[in-house]
Design a protein around this motif. Structure first.
Motif, mmCIF file in Angstrom:
data_model
loop_
_atom_site.group_PDB
_atom_site.id
_atom_site.type_symbol
_atom_site.label_atom_id
_atom_site.label_comp_id
_atom_site.label_asym_id
_atom_site.label_seq_id
_atom_site.Cartn_x
_atom_site.Cartn_y
_atom_site.Cartn_z
ATOM 1 N N ARG A 73 0.810 -1.219 0.000
ATOM 2 C CA ARG A 73 0.000 0.000 0.000
ATOM 3 C C ARG A 73 0.844 1.271 0.000
ATOM 4 O O ARG A 73 0.357 2.338 -0.340
ATOM 5 C CB ARG A 73 -0.837 0.013 1.285
ATOM 6 C CG ARG A 73 -2.323 0.026 1.064
ATOM 7 C CD ARG A 73 -3.020 -0.590 2.245
ATOM 8 N NE ARG A 73 -2.802 0.124 3.476
ATOM 9 C CZ ARG A 73 -3.753 0.815 4.105
ATOM 10 N NH1 ARG A 73 -4.952 0.921 3.598
ATOM 11 N NH2 ARG A 73 -3.520 1.397 5.242
ATOM 12 N N LEU A 74 2.093 1.172 0.461
ATOM 13 C CA LEU A 74 2.937 2.372 0.522
ATOM 14 C C LEU A 74 3.190 2.867 -0.898
ATOM 15 O O LEU A 74 3.547 2.083 -1.780
ATOM 16 C CB LEU A 74 4.260 2.063 1.224
ATOM 17 C CG LEU A 74 4.152 1.609 2.685
ATOM 18 C CD1 LEU A 74 5.538 1.277 3.223
ATOM 19 C CD2 LEU A 74 3.493 2.673 3.545
ATOM 20 N N VAL A 75 3.027 4.144 -1.107
ATOM 21 C CA VAL A 75 3.111 4.702 -2.459
ATOM 22 C C VAL A 75 4.457 4.430 -3.139
ATOM 23 O O VAL A 75 4.487 4.047 -4.301
ATOM 24 C CB VAL A 75 2.751 6.199 -2.442
ATOM 25 C CG1 VAL A 75 3.003 6.846 -3.787
ATOM 26 C CG2 VAL A 75 1.288 6.375 -2.039
ATOM 27 N N PRO A 76 5.606 4.600 -2.461
ATOM 28 C CA PRO A 76 6.877 4.382 -3.172
ATOM 29 C C PRO A 76 7.242 2.909 -3.364
ATOM 30 O O PRO A 76 8.248 2.623 -4.006
ATOM 31 C CB PRO A 76 7.934 5.068 -2.286
ATOM 32 C CG PRO A 76 7.267 5.442 -1.032
ATOM 33 C CD PRO A 76 5.824 5.129 -1.103
ATOM 34 N N VAL A 77 6.463 1.995 -2.831
ATOM 35 C CA VAL A 77 6.791 0.573 -2.962
ATOM 36 C C VAL A 77 6.351 0.056 -4.335
ATOM 37 O O VAL A 77 5.205 0.214 -4.729
ATOM 38 C CB VAL A 77 6.132 -0.251 -1.836
ATOM 39 C CG1 VAL A 77 6.208 -1.741 -2.132
ATOM 40 C CG2 VAL A 77 6.811 0.047 -0.508
ATOM 41 N N LYS B 143 -1.975 9.237 3.832
ATOM 42 C CA LYS B 143 -1.820 8.161 2.852
ATOM 43 C C LYS B 143 -0.430 8.264 2.226
ATOM 44 O O LYS B 143 0.215 7.272 1.930
ATOM 45 C CB LYS B 143 -2.924 8.296 1.795
ATOM 46 C CG LYS B 143 -2.969 7.169 0.803
ATOM 47 C CD LYS B 143 -4.153 7.336 -0.151
ATOM 48 C CE LYS B 143 -4.110 6.283 -1.246
ATOM 49 N NZ LYS B 143 -5.104 6.532 -2.295
ATOM 50 N N HIS B 144 0.008 9.500 2.022
ATOM 51 C CA HIS B 144 1.346 9.757 1.524
ATOM 52 C C HIS B 144 1.685 11.214 1.839
ATOM 53 O O HIS B 144 0.789 12.023 2.037
ATOM 54 C CB HIS B 144 1.407 9.531 0.008
ATOM 55 C CG HIS B 144 2.812 9.467 -0.522
ATOM 56 N ND1 HIS B 144 3.765 8.613 -0.017
ATOM 57 C CD2 HIS B 144 3.426 10.148 -1.522
ATOM 58 C CE1 HIS B 144 4.907 8.775 -0.676
ATOM 59 N NE2 HIS B 144 4.728 9.691 -1.593
ATOM 60 N N ARG B 197 3.623 6.279 -10.987
ATOM 61 C CA ARG B 197 3.499 5.630 -9.690
ATOM 62 C C ARG B 197 3.215 4.150 -9.888
ATOM 63 O O ARG B 197 2.507 3.748 -10.801
ATOM 64 C CB ARG B 197 2.416 6.302 -8.868
ATOM 65 C CG ARG B 197 2.927 7.572 -8.202
ATOM 66 C CD ARG B 197 4.080 7.224 -7.282
ATOM 67 N NE ARG B 197 4.619 8.448 -6.671
ATOM 68 C CZ ARG B 197 5.565 8.423 -5.742
ATOM 69 N NH1 ARG B 197 6.127 7.285 -5.372
ATOM 70 N NH2 ARG B 197 6.017 9.548 -5.226
ATOM 71 N N ALA B 198 3.747 3.355 -8.985
ATOM 72 C CA ALA B 198 3.813 1.926 -9.225
ATOM 73 C C ALA B 198 2.474 1.212 -9.416
ATOM 74 O O ALA B 198 2.322 0.441 -10.341
ATOM 75 C CB ALA B 198 4.583 1.275 -8.096
ATOM 76 N N HIS B 199 1.520 1.444 -8.525
ATOM 77 C CA HIS B 199 0.355 0.562 -8.595
ATOM 78 C C HIS B 199 -0.957 1.306 -8.691
ATOM 79 O O HIS B 199 -1.479 1.764 -7.688
ATOM 80 C CB HIS B 199 0.302 -0.398 -7.416
ATOM 81 C CG HIS B 199 1.093 0.083 -6.239
ATOM 82 N ND1 HIS B 199 2.110 -0.641 -5.705
ATOM 83 C CD2 HIS B 199 1.038 1.231 -5.539
ATOM 84 C CE1 HIS B 199 2.646 0.038 -4.705
ATOM 85 N NE2 HIS B 199 2.017 1.161 -4.589
#
Lengths: 169, 604
Positions: A73-77, B143-144, B197-199
Motif C-alpha cells: 500500500r505504501l506509495v513508493p513501494v 496516505k502519503h 506511480r507503481a500501482h
C-alpha cells in the motif's frame, strides 16, 4: 490452530529511492506492531532510483499476509514478495568479528575461523578482524565459538536474500 | 498611484508570460485541478502562498479559527461533494494542529490535500522558528506525504498529490512547502517525464470472484448485505447500484456508521446500523445470517464485537478496494478486490445471468420482522409539556420537522452518545448527507464539518447534532460561521456530561463519574449572540418543536441549546468483548454489564 503458528518470513521489497521511504517501512512495522528480526537496504538501480529492502520477520500466516498487503500500500513501494513463499530462498549475511587475544586462544580462534572459511581482513599482534559470510545460523555459531576466545566487537549486515529459481522480485 | 494589478480570470487561465514563483504555481495548479475552495490559516511560512492567493480569484479561501478545524471542514467539503478537500496551514504549530484532522481523514478514507508551509530548505534541521519535521510527524497519519525540495518538483508533486488522495482507497496527502520554494521561481510544466506511480488500484473485480460470490448469494437462505463507507466513497452510482441489488435480490441491508445514506434508511429492507449501538435486528441478522456480503466495509471492532463470535455460521464475501483489508480482522471465503460500485454492478449482471431461482427468503424475513418488533431504538418520552426532553426524542423531532420542510439536509455530529442517537434516529435517504467521525472518533469534528458542508452546499440545510462537551472542543468556529454568514444550525443535546464517558463509568466503573461532568458550561444562547448568531433554548418537551421550527426558519447561524435528560444511556449496546447475540436492550439489563470480563474491560 494451525494458522496461529508463528513462522519466519523473508520479504523482499523494491522501493523508490526517496527521502523518508525507509522511514515509511520501519514506521509501518513499529506502528502496527510487527517484528523486524533484520532489515537491510541498499540502492540497486541508481538510474531508476530503486532500492531493495530485505526484511526478516516472524508472525502467523495472517500477519505475514497483512505485512505484505500493508507494504504494498505504501506509495513508493513497487513490489513486495515473500521470498520463501514458493520454496526456500537463499539468504546470507556478512559479519565482521573482532577478536582480541594472544597465545593459545589466538591460535584457536584462527583455527576455527579457518574451519568457517572466515577471512582475516585486519590483523595486529593482539587482534584479528574476521569477515564471515553465510546464513544467520552459521554466523551465530561462529560468534558463539569466538565468545570465549576474546570476542570484542561484532558487526552484522543483516540478511540479503533471493528466491531460488528463475523467478525475480 | 498605481493600483495593485488584480488578475482577471481570463488572464489567470492564460499561459503565463513571465516566470512564476512557486506560490503562483501552487495557486495555478490548484485551479487547474478544479479546486474551488481552500480551508486554511495564514502564518509566516505560507505568506508567499497567501500573497498569490490574494492576487487571483479562481480559488476561494475560508479562514478558520484553528488548523484542526480547517482539516475537518475540508473533510466535510469532500464528503458532501465527492471532491478533494484542500487545506492550507503554516509550518510548525500550523502543521501539528492539523495532525488530528489528517488522521481522522485517513481512518475514514476521505480525499484531502493539505499544503503546509515549511522553513526555507537551508534552515531545515536547524530548529528554526516554527520549524517542525512535518513529513516525519505526519507520515503515519497520511496516505502519503511530500517535502518539496526542488522547484521543478513542485507542480508535478501537487498534481500527483491530488491523484493519490482521490484514487483507490481515498485518503489525506500532505505536501510540505519550504518558503524558498514558494518565493523562488518554479516551472508550471517542467521538462522531463516523472516516473509513473507503481500501482494503480484495481477497479474492475475479477470475474471469477463475482461468480463465486453470486453463486453463494443465489443459494442463500439467510443472506445479509453489510455496507460501509466505501459505497459512499465510490460515488453516487454505487448507491444507485446498491439499491438495485437489494431490490432484485430482496436481501436485507445493514450499514456501518460510515455507510449511512448509501441505502435509504427509511426503506423496509433496511435493518438499521449494526455494531455496538446498532439495532437488535441488524446485529442478530449479522449473527444468524448464512451469507454475509460485506460491501466497502472493513469489519471495524465497533462492528464485529468479539471477533471469534462474529457472524459464526456465515459464508463471507468481502468487496473492498484495499487488499490490506481482506482477512485483516475476519476471515472471508470470497474476497473481491475492486471498486465497490463496479463490484455491485457486476454482481447485478451476474445475478441476472445465473438461471437459478432467486432464493425464498420468507422465513428469514419473518425472523427479522420478529426481531424488529422488539423496537430496540425505542425510548419512553413523557409527552406532558413540562416533561424533561429525552435526547432521542429531540433527534427524532428534529428529523421529522426537517422532513416536513422538504429541505435537503446535511447532518454532521460530534462524538459520543448524541452521535449514536443521531445515527439511530435521523434518517438519510441519500448518500453524502451524513458527516461523522467514525474511525478516529474525534470530539470537536461536527462544528467545523458543518462549516465545510455549508460552504460546499450554500443553499442546503446544515445541522451539527452535537453534545455540549464535544462542541466546546472547536467552538471557536462560531467565528468562521459568523464571518462567512454560514446559516449553520448547531443543535446541542446538552446533558451536562460527557455522556458516553459517563455511560461507560456507570456500566463498567461502579458509577464513579470521574471527570465526566461538564462543569462551568457557557450560556450557549449568549455565546451564540456573542458570535452574531441566534441563540435558542428548550428546557422541556413543550418548547422543543417551537425551538426546532424557529431554528430552521432563521436564515442565519443558530445555536439551539436543548437541555435533555442527564441520565439517559445509549441503547441497545453490545458490551465490550461480547457477541452480537449478547446485546443489552435497555437499563433493565444493565446488571449484565457487570459480567463484562476482564478482557472486555480492557477494550475501548
Amino acid at each position: 490452530m494451525a494458522n496461529m503458528v508463528e513462522k519466519r518470513a523473508v520479504i523482499g521489497v523494491l522501493i523508490e529511492d526517496e527521502s523518508g521511504a525507509l522511514a515509511r517501512v520501519v514506521g509501518l512495522f513499529s506502528g502496527r506492531g510487527y517484528n523486524i528480526e533484520s532489515l537491510t537496504v541498499a540502492s540497486i538501480d541508481p538510474e531508476a532510483r530503486l532500492s531493495r529492502i530485505t526484511i526478516v520477520t516472524t508472525g502467523t500466516a495472517d500477519v505475514i499476509e497483512q505485512i505484505k498487503a500493508q507494504l504494498a500500500r505504501l506509495v513508493p513501494v513497487h513490489r513486495v514478495r515473500d521470498l520463501g513463499a514458493d520454496g526456500p530462498c537463499v539468504a546470507r549475511e556478512l559479519a565482521m568479528v573482532k577478536v582480541v587475544s594472544t597465545g593459545e586462544t589466538r591460535t584457536e580462534g584462527l583455527r576455527i575461523a579457518d574451519a568457517f572459511r572466515a577471512r582475516v581482513v585486519d590483523t595486529t599482534s593482539g587482534s584479528f578482524v574476521f569477515e564471515l559470510t553465510g546464513t544467520a545460523d552459521k554466523v551465530d555459531a561462529f560468534v558463539d565459538l569466538m565468545r570465549p576466545l576474546g570476542l570484542a566487537e561484532l558487526s552484522r549486515t543483516g540478511v540479503a536474500a533471493m528466491a531460488r529459481g528463475p523467478g525475480v522480485l | 498611484m498605481d493600483a495593485t494589478p488584480q488578475m482577471t480570470d481570463a488572464a489567470y487561465d492564460a499561459k503565463p508570460t513571465r516566470t512564476l514563483n512557486g506560490a503562483e504555481v501552487v495557486m495555478r495548479v490548484l485551479s487547474e485541478l478544479g479546486c474551488e475552495v481552500v480551508f486554511g490559516y495564514p502564518g509566516g511560512a505560507v505568506l508567499p502562498i497567501y500573497d498569490a492567493l490574494f492576487q487571483q480569484s479562481a480559488v476561494r479561501h475560508i479562514l478558520v479559527r484553528h488548523e484542526q478545524a480547517a482539516v475537518h471542514a475540508a473533510e466535510a467539503y469532500a464528503r458532501s461533494t465527492g471532491k478533494v478537500g484542500v487545506v492550507l496551514v503554516t509550518s510548525g504549530p500550523g502543521a501539528t494542529n492539523a495532525v488530528t484532522g489528517l488522521l481522522d481523514a485517513l481512518m475514514d478514507s476521505i480525499p484531502l490535500v493539505c499544503l503546509s508551509g515549511q522553513v526555507p530548505t537551508h534552515l531545515i534541521g536547524n530548529d528554526a522558528f516554527q520549524e517542525a519535521d512535518t513529513t516525519g510527524i505526519t507520515r503515519p497519519v497520511t496516505k502519503h506525504n511530500y517535502l518539496v525540495k526542488r522547484a521543478e518538483d513542485l507542480a508535478p508533486v501537487l498534481r500527483e498529490a491530488f491523484e493519490i488522495a482521490r484514487s483507490g482507497r481515498p485518503g489525506p496527502v500532505l505536501v510540505d512547502l519550504p518558503k524558498d520554494i514558494t518565493v523562488g521561481p518554479a516551472p508550471l510544466n517542467p521538462e522531463g517525464k516523472r516516473r509513473e506511480r507503481a500501482h494503480p488500484p484495481r477497479l474492475d473485480p475479477e470475474r471469477e470472484a463475482i461468480r463465486a460470490a453470486v453463486r453463494a448469494m443465489k443459494a442463500a437462505r439467510r443472506p445479509l448485505l453489510y455496507t460501509g463507507g466505501g459505497v459512499i466513497n465510490s460515488g453516487p452510482q454505487a448507491s444507485t447500484a446498491l439499491r438495485q441489488l437489494a431490490d432484485m435480490t430482496g436481501f436485507p441491508v445493514t450499514s456501518t456508521l460510515m455507510g449511512l445514506g448509501a441505502y435509504p434508511t427509511t426503506d423496509r429492507q433496511f435493518l438499521g446500523m449494526l455494531g455496538m449501538h446498532g439495532s437488535y435486528e441488524a446485529n442478530l441478522a449479522t449473527h444468524g445470517c448464512d451469507v454475509l456480503v460485506a460491501l466497502g466495509a472493513r469489519f471495524d471492532d465497533r462492528v464485529t464485537g468479539r471477533t471469534n463470535a462474529f457472524s459464526p455460521h456465515s459464508f463471507k464475501i468481502h468487496a473492498d478496494i484495499d487488499p490490506a483489508q481482506i482477512n485483516k480482522i475476519i476471515h472471508v471465503d470470497v474476497p473481491v478486490l475492486g471498486d465497490v460500485g463496479r463490484t455491485i454492478e457486476a454482481m447485478i449482471a451476474e445475478w441476472r445471468d445465473i438461471p437459478d431461482e432467486a432464493p425464498n427468503l420468507d422465513a428469514w424475513w419473518r425472523q427479522i420482522e420478529a426481531w424488529r418488533a422488539i423496537d430496540s431504538f425505542g425510548f419512553r418520552q413523557d409527552t406532558a409539556p413540562s416533561a424533561i426532553i429525552r435526547p432521542q426524542h429531540a433527534v427524532r423531532r428534529l428529523y421529522e420537522i426537517v422532513r416536513e420542510s422538504g429541505r435537503d439536509a446535511f447532518v454532521s455530529t460530534e462524538v459520543g452518545q448524541h452521535q449514536m442517537w443521531a445515527a439511530q434516529h435521523f434518517q438519510f435517504d441519500k448518500p453524502n448527507r451524513w458527516l461523522t467521525s467514525g474511525g478516529l472518533g474525534t470530539m470537536g469534528y461536527g462544528l467545523p464539518a458543518a462549516v465545510g458542508a455549508q460552504v460546499a452546499n450554500p443553499d442546503a440545510l446544515v445541522i451539527d447534532i452535537a453534545g455540549e462537551a464535544s462542541t466546546l472542543m472547536n467552538i471557536q468556529e462560531l467565528g468562521t460561521i459568523a464571518q462567512y454568514r454560514l446559516p449553520v444550525k448547531l443543535f446541542i443535546l446538552n446533558n451536562r456530561y460527557m455522556g458516553m464517558v459517563r455511560q461507560w463509568q456507570e456500566l463498567l466503573h461502579g458509577s464513579r463519574y470521574s471527570q465526566s461532568y461538564s462543569e462551568a458550561l457557557p450560556d450557549f444562547v449568549r455565546l451564540a449572540e456573542a458570535f452574531q448568531g441566534k441563540g435558542l433554548r428548550a428546557t422541556h418537551v413543550g418548547e422543543l418543536d417551537a425551538v426546532i421550527r424557529e431554528m430552521l426558519a432563521h436564515d442565519g447561524p443558530v445555536v439551539a441549546d436543548i437541555c435533555v435528560a442527564q441520565d439517559e444511556n445509549c441503547y441497545p449496546m453490545i458490551p465490550s468483548g461480547a457477541a452480537h447475540n449478547e446485546m443489552l436492550l435497555g437499563p433493565e439489563q444493565q446488571a449484565q454489564a457487570a459480567s463484562v470480563t476482564q478482557a472486555g474491560m480492557a477494550l475501548v
